[in-house]
Scaffold this motif. Structure first.
Motif, PDB file in Angstrom:
ATOM      1  N   LYS A 198      -5.435   1.178   5.884  1.00 42.33           N
ATOM      2  CA  LYS A 198      -5.325   2.617   6.158  1.00 42.33           C
ATOM      3  C   LYS A 198      -3.862   3.057   6.160  1.00 42.33           C
ATOM      4  CE  LYS A 198      -9.571   2.794   8.947  1.00 42.33           C
ATOM      5  NZ  LYS A 198     -10.115   2.990  10.321  1.00 42.33           N
ATOM      6  N   ASP A 199      -3.013   2.239   6.760  1.00 41.11           N
ATOM      7  CA  ASP A 199      -1.586   2.558   6.789  1.00 41.11           C
ATOM      8  C   ASP A 199      -1.003   2.550   5.377  1.00 41.11           C
ATOM      9  OD1 ASP A 199       1.080   2.654   8.470  1.00 41.11           O
ATOM     10  OD2 ASP A 199       1.376   1.088   6.959  1.00 41.11           O
ATOM     11  N   TRP A 200      -1.389   1.545   4.593  1.00 42.91           N
ATOM     12  CA  TRP A 200      -0.916   1.441   3.204  1.00 42.91           C
ATOM     13  C   TRP A 200      -1.320   2.666   2.396  1.00 42.91           C
ATOM     14  CZ3 TRP A 200      -4.014   1.259  -1.179  1.00 42.91           C
ATOM     15  CH2 TRP A 200      -3.368   0.951  -2.372  1.00 42.91           C
ATOM     16  N   LEU A 201      -2.575   3.121   2.548  1.00 42.60           N
ATOM     17  CA  LEU A 201      -3.061   4.256   1.771  1.00 42.60           C
ATOM     18  C   LEU A 201      -2.375   5.548   2.206  1.00 42.60           C
ATOM     19  CD1 LEU A 201      -5.013   5.003  -0.484  1.00 42.60           C
ATOM     20  CD2 LEU A 201      -6.768   5.432   1.262  1.00 42.60           C
ATOM     21  N   ARG A 202      -2.144   5.704   3.520  1.00 40.52           N
ATOM     22  CA  ARG A 202      -1.430   6.898   3.991  1.00 40.52           C
ATOM     23  C   ARG A 202      -0.045   6.984   3.370  1.00 40.52           C
ATOM     24  NH1 ARG A 202      -4.008   5.684   9.069  1.00 40.52           N
ATOM     25  NH2 ARG A 202      -2.194   4.442   9.702  1.00 40.52           N
ATOM     26  N   GLY A 203       0.573   5.838   3.157  1.00 41.96           N
ATOM     27  CA  GLY A 203       1.900   5.819   2.561  1.00 41.96           C
ATOM     28  C   GLY A 203       1.921   6.224   1.104  1.00 41.96           C
ATOM     29  N   LYS A 204       0.756   6.239   0.449  1.00 42.13           N
ATOM     30  CA  LYS A 204       0.672   6.624  -0.966  1.00 42.13           C
ATOM     31  C   LYS A 204       0.620   8.131  -1.162  1.00 42.13           C
ATOM     32  CE  LYS A 204       0.631   2.436  -2.528  1.00 42.13           C
ATOM     33  NZ  LYS A 204       1.750   1.906  -3.358  1.00 42.13           N
ATOM     34  N   GLY A 205       0.438   8.878  -0.068  1.00 42.33           N
ATOM     35  CA  GLY A 205       0.391  10.326  -0.193  1.00 42.33           C
ATOM     36  C   GLY A 205      -0.963  10.883   0.173  1.00 42.33           C
ATOM     37  N   ARG A 206      -0.993  12.184   0.391  1.00 38.83           N
ATOM     38  CA  ARG A 206      -2.174  12.859   0.916  1.00 38.83           C
ATOM     39  C   ARG A 206      -3.400  12.708   0.025  1.00 38.83           C
ATOM     40  NH1 ARG A 206      -2.425  19.406   2.064  1.00 38.83           N
ATOM     41  NH2 ARG A 206      -4.632  19.494   2.716  1.00 38.83           N
ATOM     42  N   PHE A 207      -3.190  12.769  -1.284  1.00 46.66           N
ATOM     43  CA  PHE A 207      -4.325  12.777  -2.206  1.00 46.66           C
ATOM     44  C   PHE A 207      -4.558  11.419  -2.875  1.00 46.66           C
ATOM     45  CE2 PHE A 207      -2.600  17.126  -2.137  1.00 46.66           C
ATOM     46  CZ  PHE A 207      -3.706  17.794  -1.627  1.00 46.66           C
ATOM     47  N   ALA A 208      -3.911  10.390  -2.389  1.00 46.75           N
ATOM     48  CA  ALA A 208      -4.031   9.079  -3.009  1.00 46.75           C
ATOM     49  C   ALA A 208      -5.423   8.497  -2.781  1.00 46.75           C
ATOM     50  CB  ALA A 208      -2.977   8.132  -2.446  1.00 46.75           C
ATOM     51  N   LYS A 209      -5.896   7.763  -3.781  1.00 42.70           N
ATOM     52  CA  LYS A 209      -7.171   7.053  -3.694  1.00 42.70           C
ATOM     53  C   LYS A 209      -6.939   5.595  -4.049  1.00 42.70           C
ATOM     54  CE  LYS A 209      -9.010   9.779  -6.750  1.00 42.70           C
ATOM     55  NZ  LYS A 209      -9.984  10.372  -7.687  1.00 42.70           N
ATOM     56  N   GLU A 210      -7.745   4.724  -3.458  1.00 41.56           N
ATOM     57  CA  GLU A 210      -7.650   3.312  -3.823  1.00 41.56           C
ATOM     58  C   GLU A 210      -8.210   3.098  -5.214  1.00 41.56           C
ATOM     59  OE1 GLU A 210      -8.098  -0.015  -1.027  1.00 41.56           O
ATOM     60  OE2 GLU A 210      -9.088   1.456   0.264  1.00 41.56           O
ATOM     61  N   LEU A 211      -7.504   2.329  -6.033  1.00 43.54           N
ATOM     62  CA  LEU A 211      -8.027   1.986  -7.339  1.00 43.54           C
ATOM     63  C   LEU A 211      -9.286   1.142  -7.180  1.00 43.54           C
ATOM     64  CD1 LEU A 211      -4.721   1.142  -9.231  1.00 43.54           C
ATOM     65  CD2 LEU A 211      -6.113   3.199  -9.488  1.00 43.54           C
ATOM     66  N   ALA A 212     -10.142   1.204  -8.183  1.00 46.56           N
ATOM     67  CA  ALA A 212     -11.420   0.511  -8.102  1.00 46.56           C
ATOM     68  C   ALA A 212     -11.772  -0.081  -9.451  1.00 46.56           C
ATOM     69  CB  ALA A 212     -12.518   1.485  -7.647  1.00 46.56           C
ATOM     70  N   PHE A 213     -12.805  -0.899  -9.481  1.00 50.58           N
ATOM     71  CA  PHE A 213     -13.411  -1.461 -10.681  1.00 50.58           C
ATOM     72  C   PHE A 213     -12.554  -2.539 -11.335  1.00 50.58           C
ATOM     73  CE2 PHE A 213     -14.802  -0.852 -15.302  1.00 50.58           C
ATOM     74  CZ  PHE A 213     -15.914  -1.664 -15.157  1.00 50.58           C
ATOM     75  N   LEU A 214     -11.295  -2.212 -11.664  1.00 53.56           N
ATOM     76  CA  LEU A 214     -10.447  -3.161 -12.382  1.00 53.56           C
ATOM     77  C   LEU A 214      -9.559  -3.975 -11.446  1.00 53.56           C
ATOM     78  CD1 LEU A 214      -9.388  -0.983 -15.459  1.00 53.56           C
ATOM     79  CD2 LEU A 214     -11.380  -2.483 -15.189  1.00 53.56           C
ATOM     80  N   ILE A 215      -9.755  -3.838 -10.157  1.00 49.87           N
ATOM     81  CA  ILE A 215      -9.040  -4.682  -9.194  1.00 49.87           C
ATOM     82  C   ILE A 215     -10.070  -5.316  -8.261  1.00 49.87           C
ATOM     83  CG2 ILE A 215      -6.992  -3.227  -9.295  1.00 49.87           C
ATOM     84  CD1 ILE A 215      -7.753  -2.258  -6.455  1.00 49.87           C
ATOM     85  N   GLY A 216      -9.656  -6.328  -7.544  1.00 48.47           N
ATOM     86  CA  GLY A 216     -10.576  -7.027  -6.674  1.00 48.47           C
ATOM     87  C   GLY A 216     -10.818  -6.309  -5.365  1.00 48.47           C
ATOM     88  N   GLU A 217     -11.615  -6.934  -4.529  1.00 48.52           N
ATOM     89  CA  GLU A 217     -11.964  -6.399  -3.233  1.00 48.52           C
ATOM     90  C   GLU A 217     -11.664  -7.453  -2.164  1.00 48.52           C
ATOM     91  OE1 GLU A 217     -15.771  -3.749  -4.791  1.00 48.52           O
ATOM     92  OE2 GLU A 217     -16.101  -5.771  -4.001  1.00 48.52           O
TER      93      GLU A 217
END
Length: 330
Positions: free
Chosen positions: A159-178
């Motif tokens: 959550k902290d990492w994503l907040r640092g990406k900016g207000r409208f940032a989304k986690e990449l999906a499909f082509l990266i792991g989980e």
């Protein structure tokens, strides 16, 4: 004739036997769909997206069955009135798809370290060693961890990492792991702590095939983490995995990098090539390719493997946008 949807264990078995793609394990991501055909041992992994079935990697099957499985999957797509887009294809896949009428373009490259040759000694790694030492002087301790035991800590870090990406940032999906999911216990997780707090982590996924080993996959760090944390975690993992007998460490696929006209497939689309080159030069808001490849080049990888995208029929801007939406890139 379409056979029953395979169980996850059957998919995993196909990957272990036929998955000669460094990112093959990502086919086990949650929400992935699978296709198999009657009388053919192997699977195709994909996701549905609008008018398309977006296939991840090539067919996971024996060499003599790959073309037949692809043909069966195309028939399945036509029956559903959809077209196939295949992404993260390897060079042998590119030949197969181009030979079956697809339009195939290089879209990026993946990078790999031969652990038998790797060492951090020598002048070319001075800056990397200094960065790792700086992180350790900050009190960094790296350890391998049980994913379930640290899940709450890592969820908060995410959550902290994503907040640092900016207000409208989304986690990449499909082509990266989980990090989570049914197959999480098959991965290896290394975390960095400072004064007991998790400050960063890297998750590694199994790699099968001719360059077997591990895939440096999901990475996260706290915004206040000192420089060198991720490098120190990876260096510790390299040492641990190498001692355990791993042959290769794959640094993963990076779109829009490693582009070379010599790598292009016959009949490549000039339009797609132009878009990929544009994104290579100006696409940092879509995907931080230059940042990613700079990190990977620090480790002086021994292999650069071109990766491809294939379109059934004529490529279109709409098809490319559909893929980018599926990957949360836009």
């Amino acid at each position: 004739m379409l056979s029953a949807t395979p169980a996850l264990e059957d998919v995993r078995d196909a990957l272990e036997r036929y998955g000669d793609n460094p990112s093959a394990f990502l086919a086990l991501n949650q929400r992935t769909e699978y296709f198999r055909a009657e009388g053919i041992e192997g699977v195709v992994s994909y996701r549905s997206a609008g008018r398309y079935l977006i296939q991840f990697a090539g067919p996971f099957a024996a060499d003599q069955d790959r073309a037949a499985l692809l043909t069966a999957f195309r028939a399945h797509a036509r029956k559903a009135r959809k077209r196939v887009i295949a992404v993260q294809l390897q060079s042998t896949d590119a030949e197969l798809y181009a030979g079956n009428g697809f339009t195939v373009n290089q879209i990026g490259a993946s990078y790999a370290i031969d652990l038998a040759q790797f060492t951090l000694r020598g002048s070319k790694f001075v800056r990397l060693r200094n960065k790792i030492s700086r992180a350790k002087r900050s009190g960094l301790v790296v350890e391998e961890a049980d994913p379930l035991a640290v899940d709450d800590e890592l969820t908060e870090l995410d959550k902290d990492w994503l907040r640092g990406k900016g207000r409208f940032a989304k986690e990449l999906a499909f082509l990266i792991g989980e990090r989570t999911g049914t197959v999480a216990p098959l991965r290896r997780l290394f975390v960095g702590r400072i004064e007991g707090e998790v400050i960063g982590y890297i998750s590694y996924s199994p790699v099968y095939g001719t360059r077997s080993g591990w895939l440096h996959d999901l990475t996260r760090r706290r915004r206040e983490a000192p420089p060198g944390v991720m490098e120190a975690i990876n260096a510790h993992a390299i040492e641990t995995l190498g001692k355990a007998g791993a042959e290769w460490l794959h640094l993963g696929f990076t779109p829009f990098t490693g582009l070379d006209p010599a790598h292009e497939a016959p009949g490549a689309s000039p339009m797609v090539a132009k878009i990929v080159r544009f994104l290579a030069e100006h696409g940092e808001k879509v995907y931080p390719s230059q940042t990613q490849v700079a990190y990977k080049e620090k480790w002086a990888p021994h292999a650069l493997l071109p990766e491809y995208i294939a379109f059934e029929g004529k490529p279109s801007i709409g098809a490319i946008l559909r893929l980018m939406r599926l990957a949360n890139a836009i």
